[in-house]
Design an enzyme around this catalytic site. Structure first.
Site, PDB file in Angstrom:
ATOM      1  N   LYS A 156     -10.573  -3.490  -4.478  1.00 36.09           N
ATOM      2  CA  LYS A 156     -11.309  -2.257  -4.765  1.00 36.09           C
ATOM      3  C   LYS A 156     -10.383  -1.177  -5.296  1.00 36.09           C
ATOM      4  CE  LYS A 156     -11.851  -2.252   0.177  1.00 36.09           C
ATOM      5  NZ  LYS A 156     -12.859  -2.489   1.166  1.00 36.09           N
ATOM      6  N   LYS A 159       0.816  -1.213   0.000  1.00 38.64           N
ATOM      7  CA  LYS A 159       0.000   0.000   0.000  1.00 38.64           C
ATOM      8  C   LYS A 159       0.846   1.258   0.000  1.00 38.64           C
ATOM      9  CE  LYS A 159      -4.459  -1.285   1.877  1.00 38.64           C
ATOM     10  NZ  LYS A 159      -5.490  -0.980   2.843  1.00 38.64           N
ATOM     11  N   LYS A 178      -4.957 -10.285  -6.991  1.00 35.44           N
ATOM     12  CA  LYS A 178      -6.212 -10.475  -6.257  1.00 35.44           C
ATOM     13  C   LYS A 178      -7.237  -9.425  -6.667  1.00 35.44           C
ATOM     14  CE  LYS A 178      -5.845  -7.982  -2.147  1.00 35.44           C
ATOM     15  NZ  LYS A 178      -5.709  -7.636  -0.792  1.00 35.44           N
TER      16      LYS A 178
HETATM   17  P1  TYM Z   1     -10.543  -5.603   3.748  1.00 33.28           P
HETATM   18  O1  TYM Z   1     -11.508  -4.526   4.048  1.00 33.28           O
HETATM   19  O2  TYM Z   1      -9.474  -5.325   2.728  1.00 33.28           O
HETATM   20  O3  TYM Z   1     -11.304  -6.900   3.277  1.00 33.28           O
HETATM   21  C1  TYM Z   1     -12.413  -7.407   4.013  1.00 33.28           C
HETATM   22  C2  TYM Z   1     -12.443  -8.925   3.937  1.00 33.28           C
HETATM   23  O4  TYM Z   1     -12.535  -9.345   2.571  1.00 33.28           O
HETATM   24  C3  TYM Z   1     -11.490 -10.266   2.288  1.00 33.28           C
HETATM   25  N1  TYM Z   1     -11.055 -10.083   0.891  1.00 33.28           N
HETATM   26  C4  TYM Z   1     -10.975 -11.077   0.007  1.00 33.28           C
HETATM   27  N2  TYM Z   1     -11.252 -12.393   0.115  1.00 33.28           N
HETATM   28  C5  TYM Z   1     -11.081 -13.147  -0.978  1.00 33.28           C
HETATM   29  N3  TYM Z   1     -10.641 -12.633  -2.167  1.00 33.28           N
HETATM   30  C6  TYM Z   1     -10.351 -11.332  -2.323  1.00 33.28           C
HETATM   31  N4  TYM Z   1      -9.933 -10.853  -3.491  1.00 33.28           N
HETATM   32  C7  TYM Z   1     -10.511 -10.478  -1.189  1.00 33.28           C
HETATM   33  N5  TYM Z   1     -10.325  -9.150  -0.981  1.00 33.28           N
HETATM   34  C8  TYM Z   1     -10.662  -8.924   0.300  1.00 33.28           C
HETATM   35  C9  TYM Z   1     -10.374  -9.900   3.262  1.00 33.28           C
HETATM   36  O5  TYM Z   1      -9.475 -10.972   3.448  1.00 33.28           O
HETATM   37  C10 TYM Z   1     -11.168  -9.567   4.504  1.00 33.28           C
HETATM   38  O6  TYM Z   1     -11.521 -10.743   5.200  1.00 33.28           O
HETATM   39  N6  TYM Z   1      -7.430  -5.448   7.649  1.00 33.28           N
HETATM   40  C11 TYM Z   1      -8.730  -5.909   7.196  1.00 33.28           C
HETATM   41  C12 TYM Z   1      -9.904  -5.395   8.029  1.00 33.28           C
HETATM   42  C13 TYM Z   1      -9.780  -5.645   9.489  1.00 33.28           C
HETATM   43  C14 TYM Z   1      -9.959  -6.896  10.141  1.00 33.28           C
HETATM   44  C15 TYM Z   1      -9.794  -6.614  11.529  1.00 33.28           C
HETATM   45  C16 TYM Z   1     -10.265  -8.178   9.703  1.00 33.28           C
HETATM   46  C17 TYM Z   1      -9.495  -4.722  10.435  1.00 33.28           C
HETATM   47  N7  TYM Z   1      -9.510  -5.297  11.660  1.00 33.28           N
HETATM   48  C18 TYM Z   1      -9.885  -7.627  12.464  1.00 33.28           C
HETATM   49  C19 TYM Z   1     -10.365  -9.189  10.659  1.00 33.28           C
HETATM   50  C20 TYM Z   1     -10.180  -8.916  12.015  1.00 33.28           C
HETATM   51  C21 TYM Z   1      -8.947  -5.435   5.774  1.00 33.28           C
HETATM   52  O7  TYM Z   1      -8.386  -4.443   5.351  1.00 33.28           O
HETATM   53  O8  TYM Z   1      -9.876  -6.144   5.084  1.00 33.28           O
END
Ligand code: TYM
Length: 348
Positions: free
Chosen positions: A213, A127, A210
């Site tokens: 967004k 990032k 992957k």
């Molecule tokens: P974030 O917002 O990027 O994504 C949210 C969830 O979606 C999953 N994900 C995917 N799964 C499969 N294929 C993909 N292409 C894909 N893109 C996203 C992510 O693995 C996630 O489960 N850091 C985290 C948010 C967070 C969090 C937490 C998660 C903050 N605190 C505590 C779990 C526990 C994030 O940025 O996810």
């Protein structure tokens, strides 16, 4: 998830099973978020384990967000959770900034986590890109806040997509070091739950990247707000190779785009990739893609319709988030207080 929860390893035996996960409200929800996270949250809810789901707005501002867009994205994400089947009565649903215990716990963890651990985080490197000196301090500290999100509830299981694996390993390291440094057995060693056919949904433009967004091409992903025509068009135009589908999974080994579409089909239809291959072996993409498009439209259109309906009553969404935050604080407050006691903070 059931197996993972039941075969919980001994370090957590003293903790009641509790699920926590979060999603950033920083743009459109896409098929990766749905299959890797939301759909699995809805499925897990039926197992009767206390589940806490968070719209992590404080994480989102680690890169600049327009305030009006952030507020809208947070409400839209809440609508997405509910439309995908997460029931705000059965689960606890709230936005992170309404529960200040997350950031209070994060400060403690900033003092536990080591610089070297944070510097190894691949998502920070991705990032921040080439200009890491100009990235926010928040972006660097982000994984410690994520550990706080989880551990302030003593969550034992965290369902996520594969891209979050390293952050969850760090969460375990932080819990282990805290327990060790203070001579306690206070934090559980959280289990990542990364399972199913779609833990890493790939871009429709490049099967080695992957779905995300932040990809500039809207054709690379299906957004949960896309209508039926857009969903069908994106699948029809998804990059593939000229060969028909093989008759076994091994035949997909060096075909990332084909593998991705098979995995998506499996996850949407609640099948295994093996079952999808068995049903569609020998098909050309000219036949398989329309079947996948029909399936995706059937599963996703009701979600986008329900999201738009829910978005018309923002007062109700805010009420749900407020109520969720109250319930979340009931769990988080005593755990934070106990943490302060362990660390030696005076509470008068
Ligand atoms: P974030 O917002 O990027 O994504 C949210 C969830 O979606 C999953 N994900 C995917 N799964 C499969 N294929 C993909 N292409 C894909 N893109 C996203 C992510 O693995 C996630 O489960 N850091 C985290 C948010 C967070 C969090 C937490 C998660 C903050 N605190 C505590 C779990 C526990 C994030 O940025 O996810």
């Amino acid at each position: 998830m059931s197996d993972a929860v039941q075969t919980q390893s001994t370090p957590n035996a003293a903790f009641t099973p509790r699920v926590f996960s979060g999603i950033q409200p920083s743009g459109n929800l896409h098929l990766g978020n749905y299959l890797g996270a939301l759909k699995r949250f809805a499925d897990a809810q039926e197992q009767g384990i206390e589940s806490i789901y968070c719209m992590v707005d404080l994480h989102a501002i680690t890169v600049w967000q327009d305030p009006a867009d952030l507020a809208r994205a947070t409400r839209e994400l809440c609508a997405g959770f509910i439309a995908a089947g997460v029931d705000p009565e059965k689960s606890i649903l709230f936005n992170q900034s309404q529960v200040p215990e997350h950031t209070q716990m994060a400060w403690i963890f900033n003092c536990v986590a080591r610089m070297g651990w944070m510097q190894r985080m691949t998502q920070f490197k991705d990032k921040a890109g080439k200009n890491a000196q100009n990235a926010s301090l928040g972006l660097f500290a982000y994984p410690a806040l994520m550990a706080a999100d989880i551990l302030v509830y003593h969550a034992t299981h965290v369902p996520v997509g594969e891209d979050q694996k390293q952050h969850l390993e760090l969460t375990r390291d932080i819990a282990t070091k805290f327990n060790h440094d203070y001579g306690v057995d206070f934090f559980p060693i959280t289990e990542p739950v990364i399972e199913g056919a779609a833990t890493r949904v790939m871009s429709f433009r490049d099967g080695t990247k992957k779905m995300s967004k932040s990809d500039p091409s809207d054709m690379s992903r299906i957004n949960l707000t896309d209508d039926a025509d857009a969903i069908a068009k994106k699948i029809r135009k998804a990059k593939t190779d000229p060969d028909p589908l093989p008759d076994s999974l091994e035949g997909l080994q060096d075909r990332p785009e084909a593998m991705n579409l098979v995995n998506i089909y499996a996850a949407l239809a609640d099948l295994t990739p093996e079952q999808v291959i068995a049903e569609h072996a020998g098909q050309q993409f000219g036949t398989f893609k329309p079947s996948l498009a029909d399936l995706a439209v059937a599963k996703l259109s009701p979600i986008s319709t329900e999201m738009s309906r829910l978005m018309q009553d923002q007062g109700e969404i805010d009420r749900i988030l407020g109520r969720g935050a109250e319930r979340a604080r009931e769990i988080a407050t005593p755990i934070l207080q106990k943490t302060y006691d362990i660390v030696g903070m005076i509470r008068s």
